[in-house]
Design a protein around this motif. Structure first.
Motif, short mmCIF file in Angstrom:
data_model
loop_
_atom_site.label_atom_id
_atom_site.label_comp_id
_atom_site.label_asym_id
_atom_site.label_seq_id
_atom_site.Cartn_x
_atom_site.Cartn_y
_atom_site.Cartn_z
N PHE A 70 -21.11 12.09 15.20
CA PHE A 70 -20.31 13.25 14.78
C PHE A 70 -20.73 13.73 13.39
N GLU A 71 -20.53 15.03 13.15
CA GLU A 71 -21.07 15.61 11.92
C GLU A 71 -20.06 15.59 10.78
N ASN A 72 -18.82 15.16 11.06
CA ASN A 72 -17.82 15.14 10.00
C ASN A 72 -17.79 13.83 9.22
N ASP A 99 -20.69 21.81 6.90
CA ASP A 99 -20.15 22.81 5.99
C ASP A 99 -20.38 24.19 6.63
N ARG A 100 -19.30 24.81 7.12
CA ARG A 100 -19.47 26.04 7.92
C ARG A 100 -20.18 27.16 7.15
N VAL A 101 -19.89 27.28 5.84
CA VAL A 101 -20.51 28.35 5.06
C VAL A 101 -22.02 28.09 4.93
N MET A 144 -14.55 19.46 8.17
CA MET A 144 -13.64 18.53 8.88
C MET A 144 -12.92 19.09 10.12
N GLY A 145 -13.13 20.36 10.47
CA GLY A 145 -12.44 20.89 11.65
C GLY A 145 -13.14 20.49 12.95
N TYR A 146 -12.37 20.31 14.02
CA TYR A 146 -12.93 20.14 15.37
C TYR A 146 -11.84 20.49 16.36
N ASN A 268 -22.21 30.44 16.95
CA ASN A 268 -20.91 30.05 16.41
C ASN A 268 -21.06 28.85 15.48
N GLU A 269 -21.53 27.74 16.00
CA GLU A 269 -21.74 26.56 15.14
C GLU A 269 -22.77 25.63 15.75
N LEU A 270 -23.18 24.64 14.93
CA LEU A 270 -24.20 23.68 15.33
C LEU A 270 -23.60 22.28 15.36
#
Ligand code: ATP
Ligand code: MG
Ligand code: MG
Length: 372
Positions: A70-72, A99-101, A144-146, A268-270
């Motif tokens: 997991f990436e968090n 880090d979404r940004v 930290m979001g999922y 959207n995300e990786l």
């Protein structure tokens, strides 16, 4: 034989362990839980917090290579490990993907489109940013979001102060991202695998259906035109190369139908790890995403990503009738796992149970792959 170290003890680690065992590798799981899904099948488990450096030293001395599920995860312990043993994907990939940004800036730097976004670090910056991004928008915790945790949709009816409080309270993070809300036709994802000597291969593009922000079902391959499949793989390959991937990485995509009828893909995300939308590959592809990861990090050649059907991916995409029979992965969420036995008698249904302790609402307890 060699030993693969895995940070994390959830179902992704469990399925990496199973794939590794099949290829003759030992596994050593490092995670804080004593009775984890992966520890039931791993060769060895260390129960420890990730920032216990004495335990990391011992772990590093016992494994030949390390990956994570997991990436968090805290990046500092992973960087520490990387000084002692090969860690794949490289911790710098983690830094970007958690880090979404940073992640969106990186994707845009490759000329790959994402939703418009603004970084947020206070209620004031949120108030300014909403003027730029416009309504509707979506405010997400930066880290930290999922499963949609730490996210609020922002319309002109929403009070910005309570939205900011909700997002920061749910994850504890004090930074966020404000994204333009995308009116997509659907959501898809593609997984790219890349080896140490830079050979790369993408799994077929799939379509994902969510329920309450949690993945419900994956349809594989995605019932989308061949050109969209090609574009998705081009994007994933570009990102894999650009980020210096060794291992596998999932690219989540929004599929937007444009006025001219053509589709446009936005990232959207990786996720630099096996992905829930890749579980269908266990019986659906010649090589599963988990085996592919093991191959990548152990210096083995990539495995075939052909479908386990009497039809090629190309034939599937060109024949509307074939698309009536995709491979379908369905998550068993929460109490759904209790009726696992009923799946055993369905032809072409493959049951996967994660052996997690407590059943909680929405918790991923297992999945089924329907291959015919
Ligand atoms: P995951 O469990 O996939 O890691 P996450 O909590 O990291 O989820 P995202 O994947 O960013 O969050 O968002 C969850 C879901 O919310 C998306 O799959 C999509 O359905 C919706 N969503 C996210 N961002 C947007 C957007 N900009 N516009 C419209 N819908 C969005
Ligand atoms: Mg995510
Ligand atoms: Mg997501």
């Amino acid at each position: 034989g060699s030993t693969i170290g895995i940070l994390g003890g959830g179902q992704l680690a469990r399925m990496i362990v199973i794939a590794a065992a099949q290829l003759g590798y030992k596994t050593h799981v490092f995670c804080p839980e004593s009775d984890s899904s992966a520890s039931h099948v791993a060769t060895e488990t260390t129960k420890s917090n990730y920032n216990n450096y004495a335990n990391l030293d011992i772990f590093a001395s016992k494994v030949d290579v390390v990956t994570y599920e997991f990436e968090n995860i805290m990046v500092e312990p992973v960087e520490y490990l990387a000084k002692k043993v090969g860690v794949f994907p490289d911790p710098k990939v983690l830094r970007i993907c958690q880090d979404r940004v940073q992640e969106k800036r990186f994707i845009q730097s490759l000329d790959v489109p994402t939703a418009a976004f603004e970084p947020i670090d206070s209620l004031d910056t949120l108030k300014t940013a909403i003027q730029k991004v416009g309504y509707p928008a979506i405010l997400k915790s930066n880290t930290m979001g999922y499963d949609g945790k730490g996210q609020v949709k922002i319309t002109d009816q929403v009070d910005l102060e309570s939205a900011w409080k909700k997002v920061t309270n749910e994850t504890g993070a004090q930074r966020a991202i404000l994204e333009q809300y995308i009116e997509f036709e659907g959501e898809s994802s593609v997984i790219v695998a890349r080896t140490i000597d830079s050979t790369e291969l993408c799994f077929p593009l799939v379509t994902n259906k969510h329920r309450n922000h949690i993945l419900r079902q994956t349809i594989a391959p995605a019932p989308l035109p061949p050109a969209v499949h090609a574009q998705a793989k081009e994007i994933a390959t570009k990102i894999g190369k650009g980020i210096g991937l060794v291992g596998i990485l999932a690219v989540e995509l929004f599929v937007v139908k444009q006025a001219d009828g053509n589709y446009k893909l936005l990232v959207n995300e990786l996720a630099p790890r096996p992905h829930n939308s890749g579980h269908w590959t266990i019986e659906g592809c010649v090589t599963s995403q988990f085996e592919q990861l093991v191959r990548c990090i152990c210096g083995l050649p990539l495995g075939s990503v052909d479908l386990m059907k009497r039809i090629t991916e190309k034939e599937y995409l060109e024949q509307p009738a074939a698309q009536q029979h995709p491979i379908v992965m369905t998550n068993l969420l929460g109490a759904e796992v209790e009726t696992w036995e009923k799946h055993l008698s369905i032809k072409g249904c493959h049951l996967h149970i994660y052996a997690k302790g407590d059943i909680k609402e929405g918790r991923k307890m297992g999945h089924i792959n329907q291959t015919n």
